[in-house]
Design a protein around this motif. Structure first.
Motif, short mmCIF file in Angstrom:
data_model
loop_
_atom_site.label_atom_id
_atom_site.label_comp_id
_atom_site.label_asym_id
_atom_site.label_seq_id
_atom_site.Cartn_x
_atom_site.Cartn_y
_atom_site.Cartn_z
N PHE A 2 45.79 1.45 0.74
CA PHE A 2 46.90 0.60 0.32
C PHE A 2 46.46 -0.85 0.08
N ARG A 3 47.03 -1.43 -0.98
CA ARG A 3 46.93 -2.87 -1.21
C ARG A 3 48.32 -3.39 -1.55
N SER A 4 48.79 -4.34 -0.76
CA SER A 4 50.14 -4.87 -0.96
C SER A 4 50.30 -5.53 -2.31
N THR A 5 49.27 -6.22 -2.75
CA THR A 5 49.30 -6.93 -4.03
C THR A 5 48.02 -6.65 -4.79
N LYS A 6 48.09 -6.75 -6.10
CA LYS A 6 46.92 -6.52 -6.93
C LYS A 6 45.84 -7.55 -6.65
N ASP A 7 46.26 -8.81 -6.50
CA ASP A 7 45.32 -9.90 -6.24
C ASP A 7 45.54 -10.44 -4.83
N LEU A 8 44.49 -10.98 -4.27
CA LEU A 8 44.62 -11.62 -2.97
C LEU A 8 45.33 -12.96 -3.12
N PRO A 9 46.11 -13.37 -2.10
CA PRO A 9 46.73 -14.69 -2.17
C PRO A 9 45.67 -15.79 -2.04
N LYS A 10 46.01 -16.97 -2.53
CA LYS A 10 45.08 -18.10 -2.41
C LYS A 10 45.01 -18.61 -0.98
N GLU A 11 46.14 -18.49 -0.28
CA GLU A 11 46.17 -18.95 1.11
C GLU A 11 47.19 -18.14 1.88
N THR A 12 47.05 -18.18 3.21
CA THR A 12 47.96 -17.47 4.08
C THR A 12 48.18 -18.31 5.32
N ASP A 13 49.02 -17.83 6.24
CA ASP A 13 49.45 -18.53 7.46
C ASP A 13 50.72 -19.34 7.22
N TYR A 14 51.26 -19.79 8.31
CA TYR A 14 52.51 -20.54 8.31
C TYR A 14 52.36 -21.91 7.63
N THR A 15 53.32 -22.25 6.79
CA THR A 15 53.43 -23.60 6.24
C THR A 15 54.85 -24.08 6.43
N GLU A 16 55.09 -25.35 6.15
CA GLU A 16 56.41 -25.94 6.39
C GLU A 16 57.52 -25.25 5.62
N ASN A 17 57.18 -24.64 4.50
CA ASN A 17 58.21 -23.99 3.68
C ASN A 17 58.49 -22.55 4.08
N ASP A 18 57.82 -22.06 5.12
CA ASP A 18 57.96 -20.65 5.49
C ASP A 18 59.05 -20.40 6.52
N ALA A 19 59.76 -21.42 6.90
CA ALA A 19 60.86 -21.28 7.88
C ALA A 19 60.38 -20.55 9.13
N GLN A 20 59.26 -20.99 9.66
CA GLN A 20 58.70 -20.44 10.89
C GLN A 20 58.37 -18.95 10.79
N LYS A 21 58.08 -18.46 9.63
CA LYS A 21 57.70 -17.06 9.45
C LYS A 21 56.25 -17.00 8.99
N PRO A 22 55.31 -16.74 9.89
CA PRO A 22 53.90 -16.73 9.49
C PRO A 22 53.59 -15.61 8.51
N ARG A 23 52.69 -15.90 7.60
CA ARG A 23 52.23 -14.90 6.65
C ARG A 23 50.88 -14.37 7.11
N ILE A 24 50.74 -13.06 7.10
CA ILE A 24 49.54 -12.41 7.64
C ILE A 24 48.83 -11.68 6.51
N LEU A 25 47.55 -11.89 6.41
CA LEU A 25 46.72 -11.13 5.48
C LEU A 25 45.74 -10.31 6.31
N MET A 26 45.79 -9.00 6.16
CA MET A 26 44.89 -8.11 6.89
C MET A 26 43.91 -7.48 5.92
N LEU A 27 42.63 -7.75 6.14
CA LEU A 27 41.57 -7.23 5.28
C LEU A 27 40.84 -6.10 6.00
N GLU A 28 40.73 -4.96 5.33
CA GLU A 28 39.96 -3.83 5.84
C GLU A 28 38.72 -3.64 4.98
N ALA A 29 37.56 -3.50 5.60
CA ALA A 29 36.34 -3.32 4.84
C ALA A 29 36.34 -1.99 4.08
N ARG A 30 36.91 -0.95 4.71
CA ARG A 30 37.01 0.36 4.06
C ARG A 30 38.49 0.71 3.92
#
Length: 476
Positions: free
Chosen positions: A24-52
């Protein structure tokens, strides 16, 4: 650079599960950045990378037993950490039984992941093994008394006939019994990932190995380089187990690969009553469980009476694209030779073809001091680790994760309330903590000497009678 090989042997757990998340891949391209920012309303963004593929390494290839070291490591741990320190380690592992039960009930996935609590056994198949197993239990009982909460739930079966009947193991001399559980580890992880994906803040990416990670820059960003694109993040969790040193060279002398083998055997429904392990000495063992309907297969691993003849094929070794010579024959001989009452008209066959998930190898981590590394990584701001579980992650990882999550949220300055599920459980044991002192001292150890001793010990076991009935079979 050390990464898992791209074409490992096929595991029953993975092939039979047929999960939609495998590649599975959530998106075709990887995001440029991840983690919580001021505009995320305290909802952290998580990127999980699997080698295989997703969960395609140790958790998708292990034995499936949720089996704490309830007593067997007590003498060694007590010698290192004292009686109370040893009991603390045991209680942390035992707590995983209820932690799994609570979590799976909360998420309503217990049946999906074939979860069951019950009793397990260590069956002594030789006088040498019985002296060691009984001695470990008696040492714990002597130090902590019969009324201790752990001692109370462990018991000896000293009568040979009763031990053989309970364990269903031929020629069992005695057994130690204690609480344990079982779970389909691959299904468990995929079910949790499915739930988190539905919540909307996880981006899951298969077949995307991280090539390098930077230190935090002056703006607080860490750059993760992949073959697809670079990603900026505020925190990185290295949940890479055996592969930690790929991105963290300071773990190069601390965590190694160790190859093991398992198989899935066809069995009559409900035939095996308890999970368990057979022991001939401190090295030679088998372990097994049976899955519920409609699967019914027995997952059996170990085969150490076979593997001790070629210790270099096990440790240090990452060749999980290869089968062990004789392993499938060994496992197919096991039911009729070792299991009490195996029906003579029921063929002992692999549940799948050998190379389609019937028999497989896998790489587990091997920590230089036999304990995992959990916590924030010294001298690496924003980096955290949970790795090195030494083939014993099932009764350790869940509550280790409960420890590390608040550290990450604090690093991101995210306000949170700890879930009530984690409140009753013990803190992270001190031997698990990834402190600068521990890492520095372990880097000085001569790991080559340790592997040489392990090899010599295996070859000594290989000389014993129970390792010399072809094809590497113990005498029944």
């Amino acid at each position: 650079m050390v990464l898992p090989i791209s074409n490992p042997t096929k595991s029953f757990w993975i092939e039979e599960a047929s999960s939609a998340l495998r590649d599975f891949r959530s998106t075709k391209d990887l995001p440029k950045e991840t983690d919580y920012t001021e505009n995320d309303a305290q909802k952290p963004r998580i990127l999980m990378l699997e080698a295989r593929d997703i969960c395609g390494s140790a958790t998708g290839r292990n034995g499936g037993q949720l089996r704490p070291h309830a007593y067997s490591r007590y003498p060694a741990w007590s010698a290192r950490f004292g009686p109370d320190g040893a009991m603390g380690l045991i209680k942390h592992e035992m707590a995983h039984l209820l932690a799994f039960q609570d979590l799976l009930a909360e998420e309503d996935i217990a049946e999906e992941v074939c979860f069951r609590l019950g009793e397990t056994f260590d069956a002594a198949m030789s006088d040498e093994a019985w002296a060691r197993l009984k001695g470990a239990y008696e040492a714990m009982k002597k130090d902590h008394g019969q009324d201790n909460e752990v001692v109370r739930v462990c018991r000896l079966i000293e009568d040979t006939k009763a031990a053989e009947e309970f364990t269903q193991m031929k020629a069992c001399l005695g057994a130690v019994v204690h609480p344990a559980g079982q779970v389909w580890p691959y299904k468990f992880v995929h079910a949790l990932l499915r739930i988190v994906l539905k919540a909307g803040n996880l981006n899951l990416q298969a077949h995307t190995p991280a090539e390098s990670v930077s230190e935090r820059d002056d703006s607080g960003w860490i750059t993760v380089k992949t073959g697809r694109r670079d990603v900026r993040t505020k925190t990185v969790v290295h949940a890479t187990n055996r592969w930690a040193s790929h991105l963290l060279p300071e773990f190069g002398n601390l965590i190694f690969g160790s190859r093991a083998t398992l198989a899935s055997i066809k069995a009559p429904e409900g035939f095996i009553k308890h999970t368990g392990a057979q022991h001939w000495d401190s090295i030679v063992n088998n372990y097994h469980l049976q899955l519920p309907p409609p699967y019914n297969s027995i997952i059996v691993g170990g085969a150490r009476s076979l593997l001790v003849h070629s210790p270099q094929d096990c440790s240090p070794n990452d060749e999980e694209d290869k089968q062990f010579d004789g392993a499938s024959e060994f496992f197919q001989s096991w039911p009729e030779l070792d299991v009490v009452g195996w029906p003579g008209n029921y063929p002992a066959e692999l549940a799948k073809n050998v190379d389609e998930g019937g028999c497989w190898s896998g790489v587990e981590s091997m920590s230089i001091d036999a304990f995992p590394f959990v916590g924030d990584i010294p001298n690496r701001d924003g980096h955290f680790v949970t790795a090195g579980f030494s083939g014993h992650g099932m009764p350790r990882i869940l509550l280790s994760t409960a420890h590390i999550t608040p550290l990450i949220l604090d690093a991101l300055n995210i306000k949170y309330t700890a879930p009530s599920l984690v409140a009753p459980y013990p803190p992270l044991p001190k031997p698990f903590q990834a402190t600068a002192e521990r890492i520095s001292s372990l880097q000085k150890i001569n790991s080559a000497a340790i592997f040489e001793k392990n090899s010599k010990d295996c070859l000594e076991s290989a000389k014993k009678p129970f390792c010399n009935k072809l094809p590497g079979r113990p005498k029944s």
